[in-house]
Scaffold this active site. Structure first.
Site, PDB file in Angstrom:
ATOM      1  N   ASN A 349       2.669 -11.536 -14.852  1.00 46.18           N
ATOM      2  CA  ASN A 349       3.523 -12.028 -13.767  1.00 46.18           C
ATOM      3  C   ASN A 349       4.896 -11.373 -13.766  1.00 46.18           C
ATOM      4  O   ASN A 349       5.448 -11.070 -12.708  1.00 46.18           O
ATOM      5  CB  ASN A 349       3.665 -13.543 -13.842  1.00 46.18           C
ATOM      6  CG  ASN A 349       4.349 -14.102 -12.609  1.00 46.18           C
ATOM      7  OD1 ASN A 349       3.859 -13.946 -11.504  1.00 46.18           O
ATOM      8  ND2 ASN A 349       5.509 -14.717 -12.797  1.00 46.18           N
ATOM      9  N   TRP A 367       6.737  -5.455   2.525  1.00 52.67           N
ATOM     10  CA  TRP A 367       6.034  -6.271   1.531  1.00 52.67           C
ATOM     11  C   TRP A 367       4.574  -6.491   1.905  1.00 52.67           C
ATOM     12  O   TRP A 367       3.726  -6.700   1.029  1.00 52.67           O
ATOM     13  CB  TRP A 367       6.739  -7.607   1.342  1.00 52.67           C
ATOM     14  CG  TRP A 367       6.836  -8.472   2.583  1.00 52.67           C
ATOM     15  CD1 TRP A 367       7.863  -8.505   3.468  1.00 52.67           C
ATOM     16  CD2 TRP A 367       5.863  -9.410   3.059  1.00 52.67           C
ATOM     17  NE1 TRP A 367       7.593  -9.403   4.488  1.00 52.67           N
ATOM     18  CE2 TRP A 367       6.374  -9.976   4.250  1.00 52.67           C
ATOM     19  CE3 TRP A 367       4.625  -9.828   2.595  1.00 52.67           C
ATOM     20  CZ2 TRP A 367       5.685 -10.937   4.984  1.00 52.67           C
ATOM     21  CZ3 TRP A 367       3.927 -10.783   3.324  1.00 52.67           C
ATOM     22  CH2 TRP A 367       4.455 -11.330   4.502  1.00 52.67           C
TER      23      TRP A 367
END
Length: 476
Positions: A349, A367
């Protein structure tokens, strides 16, 4: 004798499965069915890595249901047509399923429920995937939450009132004459070109694999989770995300197991680490809360100001996007993460945040491009989590990273992989470099080992370019 259909989707387990338990308690015979209907999930049908996982998870579920006495029937969509046909064939009086929360599937399931009820069938759905339904939690003004901390203050306070997880179903009575189903291989979930060797070496899909992963995490990492979860070289996180996504284990089961573990081991550190991990589950809940209330966000920014953000044009960034996807950017921590993703279908992560910041801020690539790549390559590709993560990093979402936060990949790498263990594993071209040169080899006095290239972008100049672009949005 009454019969019920249990429509499996992403709840591929026998324990803590309310739809299956409901059918068992109210009907004499049960027909478990999985209907493959990717067109109904468009534009977010499962990507390649997720399809690989789904194949093996269905294989495990089928074996478990067969041992319980009622084998899994596989069909191919459309879902409503298949359910109607099966209900007529086995004379079922009810269809039960556990809820999904993606916008396209909410609409599909509502239409299915209405149509089945109009046919005279009982049609009921249940919550098997979340600790709290997305519509249950609201601010004092009655609005959806857009900031995590108050959301989790409300959601976390409800956890002690949750009922315990349901026990596993051990025995089922099948329908008298099972309809014909499809062999699993006919669903076409596995790749034609076998690129999945790394996935096979890394994961054990299925309910048993989920529990093995949880137990391993509790034995080896749970006591140090808060301190070590940001270190990508360590097995310090649970890696339960794909098991959660496919419903091989429920968040309620994880919370109950960890709380029991903390109660048995009363050390303050264990209790604190368990609470911290459960808070991380809260981010998953928050992501589903956001997706439910803002269903346009997988493709559009939550913050409307970002509609006019000056992203580069596809013709200008195509080569840089390809380099990022392949792990050939010349920035070791970025390349390590992208190669880990390609090989294992998963990425740590902390590294996800670094590679996402590099794409959106250093490269000024939208994005959505990163979200689509993750969608196809992650075994834990989850629309809510993927959307929230990318919008958070880009600065356009709820509870987003401040626009001026541009992760410095060199500093991040030196802080969280100080000894270079993670980098040397995934970028072996650099493994002979000394530690002080490893994180930014282009700054070394000696040339970086061939064939490793210099960064595709100047980190300092691209940071300034991003700050100017974000300032325009902030002031606009």
């Amino acid at each position: 004798m009454t019969a019920a259909i249990v429509w499996f989707r992403r709840d591929l387990r026998l324990a803590d499965n309310p739809a299956l338990r409901h059918a068992l308690e109210r009907h004499e015979r049960v027909l478990p069915v999985y209907i493959h209907a990717p067109d109904e999930e468009a534009p977010w049908a499962p990507g390649g890595a997720a399809r690989w996982w789904l194949h093996h998870s269905l294989e495990a579920l089928s074996a478990a249901l067969a041992r319980a006495g009622a084998p899994l029937l596989l069909r191919q969509g459309p879902s409503l047509r298949q359910l109607r046909e099966l209900a007529r064939t086995v004379d079922a009086s009810a269809v039960y399923w556990n809820r999904l929360y993606e916008p396209a599937l909410i609409a599909r399931d509502q239409a299915v429920k209405q149509a089945l009820r109009e046919d005279g069938l009982t049609a009921e759905s249940f919550n098997a995937a979340l600790l709290a339904e997305p519509w249950q939690l609201k601010t004092g003004n009655g609005d959806p939450y857009r900031v995590f901390t108050p959301y989790w203050r409300n959601a976390g306070a409800r956890l002690p009132q949750r009922p315990p997880p349901l026990p596993a179903v051990r025995k089922l009575s099948p329908v008298a004459r099972a309809p014909r189903g499809l062999p699993l291989k006919e669903l076409g979930l596995l790749p034609d070109i076998r690129w999945d060797g790394g996935l096979r070496d890394t994961w054990i899909p299925g309910e048993a694999g989920a529990w093995k992963r949880l137990e391993q995490y509790c034995d080896e990492a749970a006591a140090n989770y808060k301190e070590e979860r940001d270190l990508p070289a360590l097995e310090a996180t649970s890696r339960l995300s794909p098991h959660l996504h496919f419903g091989e284990i429920s968040p309620g089961q994880i919370v109950a197991w960890l709380r029991r573990l903390a109660a048995e081991d009363a050390r303050h550190g264990m209790v604190a680490n368990v609470d911290h991990y459960i808070r991380e589950l809260g981010w998953r809940e928050f992501s589903h809360h956001l997706l439910y209330h803002y269903p346009y966000t997988p493709l559009q920014p939550l913050n409307p100001k970002f509609e006019s953000f000056p992203w580069r044009k596809p013709r200008d960034y195509a080569a840089d996007l390809r380099a990022w996807q392949r792990g050939r950017t010349g920035v070791p921590i970025v390349d390590a993460g992208m190669r880990q993703l390609w090989h294992t279908g998963w990425m740590h992560n902390r590294v996800r945040m670094i590679v996402a910041s590099f794409l959106t801020k250093n490269l000024l690539i939208p994005w959505q491009e990163g979200a689509h790549w993750f969608w196809d390559t992650l075994v834990d590709a989850d629309l809510a989590n993927n959307t929230q993560g990318w919008q958070w990093t880009a600065g356009s979402g709820a509870d987003a990273a401040p626009y001026f936060r541009v992760f410095n990949p060199v500093l991040q790498s030196g802080k969280f992989d100080k000894d270079g263990v993670y980098l040397r594993h995934w970028v072996p071209e650099l493994k002979k470099l000394p530690d002080d040169m490893l994180h930014a080899p282009w700054l070394a006095k000696i040339a970086a080992p061939a064939p490793y290239d210099e960064p595709i972008v100047d980190l300092a100049r691209s940071r300034e370019r991003a700050l100017l672009a974000y300032a325009d949005i902030k002031n606009g």
